[in-house]
Design a protein around this motif. Structure first.
Motif, short mmCIF file in Angstrom:
data_model
loop_
_atom_site.label_atom_id
_atom_site.label_comp_id
_atom_site.label_asym_id
_atom_site.label_seq_id
_atom_site.Cartn_x
_atom_site.Cartn_y
_atom_site.Cartn_z
N UNK A 76 37.75 41.04 35.50
CA UNK A 76 38.71 41.62 36.43
C UNK A 76 38.75 43.14 36.34
N UNK A 77 38.83 43.77 37.51
CA UNK A 77 39.05 45.21 37.59
C UNK A 77 37.85 46.02 37.15
N UNK A 78 37.99 47.35 37.16
CA UNK A 78 36.86 48.23 36.80
C UNK A 78 36.50 48.18 35.32
N UNK A 79 37.38 47.59 34.48
CA UNK A 79 37.07 47.46 33.06
C UNK A 79 36.52 46.08 32.72
N UNK A 80 36.43 45.19 33.72
CA UNK A 80 35.83 43.87 33.56
C UNK A 80 36.51 43.07 32.43
N UNK A 81 37.83 43.10 32.45
CA UNK A 81 38.56 42.35 31.45
C UNK A 81 38.40 40.85 31.71
N UNK A 82 37.97 40.06 30.71
CA UNK A 82 37.77 38.63 30.93
C UNK A 82 39.09 37.87 30.98
N UNK A 83 39.32 37.21 32.10
CA UNK A 83 40.56 36.47 32.33
C UNK A 83 40.20 35.05 32.76
N UNK A 84 40.71 34.06 32.07
CA UNK A 84 40.50 32.69 32.52
C UNK A 84 41.38 32.42 33.73
N UNK A 85 40.77 31.92 34.80
CA UNK A 85 41.56 31.66 35.99
C UNK A 85 40.71 31.47 37.21
N UNK A 86 41.23 31.89 38.36
CA UNK A 86 40.50 31.70 39.62
C UNK A 86 40.65 32.92 40.51
N UNK A 87 39.64 33.11 41.34
CA UNK A 87 39.65 34.14 42.37
C UNK A 87 39.88 33.44 43.70
N UNK A 88 40.88 33.91 44.43
CA UNK A 88 41.21 33.34 45.74
C UNK A 88 40.66 34.27 46.81
N UNK A 89 39.87 33.71 47.73
CA UNK A 89 39.19 34.48 48.78
C UNK A 89 39.61 33.96 50.14
N UNK A 90 39.92 34.87 51.06
CA UNK A 90 40.21 34.51 52.45
C UNK A 90 39.82 35.64 53.35
N UNK A 134 41.98 37.86 47.76
CA UNK A 134 43.42 37.81 48.02
C UNK A 134 44.21 37.87 46.73
N UNK A 135 43.72 37.18 45.70
CA UNK A 135 44.49 37.07 44.47
C UNK A 135 43.56 36.70 43.32
N UNK A 136 43.90 37.17 42.13
CA UNK A 136 43.28 36.71 40.90
C UNK A 136 44.37 36.03 40.09
N UNK A 137 44.24 34.71 39.92
CA UNK A 137 45.26 33.93 39.24
C UNK A 137 44.84 33.66 37.80
N UNK A 152 32.41 45.86 44.65
CA UNK A 152 31.95 46.20 43.32
C UNK A 152 32.99 46.00 42.25
N UNK A 153 34.14 45.39 42.60
CA UNK A 153 35.21 45.17 41.65
C UNK A 153 35.99 43.93 42.08
N UNK A 154 36.52 43.20 41.12
CA UNK A 154 37.35 42.03 41.44
C UNK A 154 38.81 42.41 41.29
N UNK A 155 39.45 42.62 42.41
CA UNK A 155 40.88 42.92 42.47
C UNK A 155 41.35 42.64 43.89
N UNK A 156 42.62 42.32 44.07
CA UNK A 156 43.12 42.02 45.41
C UNK A 156 42.87 43.18 46.37
#
Length: 354
Positions: free
Chosen positions: A9-23, A28-31, A300-304
């Motif tokens: 997640x994010x520009x620091x690529x912090x590992x988070x267990x969860x899901x990425x919601x795409x629409x 849309x959201x990182x849960x 290039x980044x995973x964030x809402x």
């Protein structure tokens, strides 16, 4: 669309267990939640410098010096491009685009030879016109070359180098049109670097021979640099001082000429990481968000709110299982065989087998 696993997640690529919601093509959201998946989800790559027209001449010209190989107008690649049938060229580029998708590239910045017709040929390859395997989803930011009028059909202008021509007029035209201007600099030696920087480009490519004065100018101006270390090694011009460049400005990774290197960002990351001995997160930024910054795109980044260009790796593959540092494993050992899914613009272009 829901993608589950360990999300970087994010520009620091912090590992988070969860899901990425795409629409609608957007994240849309990182849960953050418990999931039963070993997948690793990261941003799709942004390949910040390519010449995919060279797809017609892979591994041609072995042993030739840089100028003999690629210098305009009569380097080997330019002669081969002029001699190529247009249909052959489009089909060869389209196959390269398909390979780029399969290895997780969502966007590439192309210095396209051949003026307006060269740009049109690449757009045909993207649209699947004249090729049997159809439209490609990978997004191109196309920098035309040659005639300054190419700016009317390209996203920017990609100059070969300050020693090759006077680019003042085309630089001004790109600025007036609100389009990007990039230029090769410091590839074979340092002689053209100051002249290239004097043009106030939006980014520089290569900077293998960046000297102290150039590093100081980068520090002052913050002009981004795209490095292509595998290509530089193959053409025997040296390797860029990646660590020193990264201390002063934004550095992105590109794979350069398809003639000399596969357009695999996995290979480029691994080589750059081992060459520069930089933290894995820095190298992964060079392959993702930094290239997006150079191109001015929202990915290039995973964030809402970011574009849904995503790469999913099988964290339980024989290659990645047991990794104690996921980001380091992605940068230094992951490859095409670990790819589970590639999502570009919210659509799966490399789906799971299941």
């Amino acid at each position: 669309m829901y993608l589950e696993g360990t999300v970087l997640v994010g520009p620091d690529f912090e590992p988070v267990e969860g899901r990425v919601v795409v629409a609608d093509g957007e994240i849309v959201e990182v849960e953050e939640t418990s999931v039963g998946s070993d997948d690793v989800i990261l941003p799709a790559f942004v390949n910040a410098h390519t010449h995919v027209g060279d797809s017609i001449a892979k591994e041609a010209g072995a042993g030739l010096a840089l100028d003999e190989l690629v210098a305009p107008p009569d380097g080997l690649k330019h002669r081969l491009l002029r001699a190529a049938d247009r249909g052959e060229l489009v089909a060869a580029m389209a196959r390269t685009l398909r390979y780029m998708e399969s290895t997780g590239t969502g966007t590439f910045l192309e210095f396209r030879e051949g003026g307006a017709d060269g740009v049109a040929a690449l757009r045909d390859a993207l649209a699947g016109r004249g090729v049997e395997f159809g439209e490609r989803a990978v997004d191109a930011v196309v920098f035309g070359r040659g005639d300054p009028d190419v700016l009317s059909v390209a996203d920017g202008y990609g100059a070969s180098g300050a020693r090759d021509a006077d680019f003042d007029a085309v630089r001004a035209a790109a600025r007036d049109a609100g389009k990007l201007f990039g230029i090769h600099a410091g590839e074979r030696d340092a002689d053209d670097v100051n002249a290239a920087m004097d043009l106030e480009p939006d980014f520089l490519v290569h900077m293998v021979h960046a000297e102290r004065i150039h590093l100081e100018r980068l520090d002052d101006r913050g002009t981004p640099v795209v490095v292509c270390p595998r290509s530089n090694l193959v053409t025997n011009v040296g390797v860029p001082p990646i660590r020193e460049l990264a201390e002063r400005t934004t550095v992105a990774l590109g794979t350069d000429n398809v003639m000399t290197d596969s357009p695999s960002m996995f290979r480029e990351m691994e080589f750059a990481a081992k060459l520069a001995d930089l933290p894995a997160r820095d190298v992964l930024r060079m392959a993702t968000v930094n290239g997006a910054e150079v191109a001015g795109v929202n990915r290039g980044v995973i964030e809402p709110g970011a574009d849904a260009d995503l790469l999913v790796l099988d964290g339980d593959s024989d290659n990645l299982a047991g990794a104690r540092d996921l980001v380091r494993a992605v940068v230094r050992r992951a490859g095409r065989a670990d790819v589970s899914r590639v999502v570009i613009g919210g659509e799966a272009v490399v789906p799971r087998d299941d």
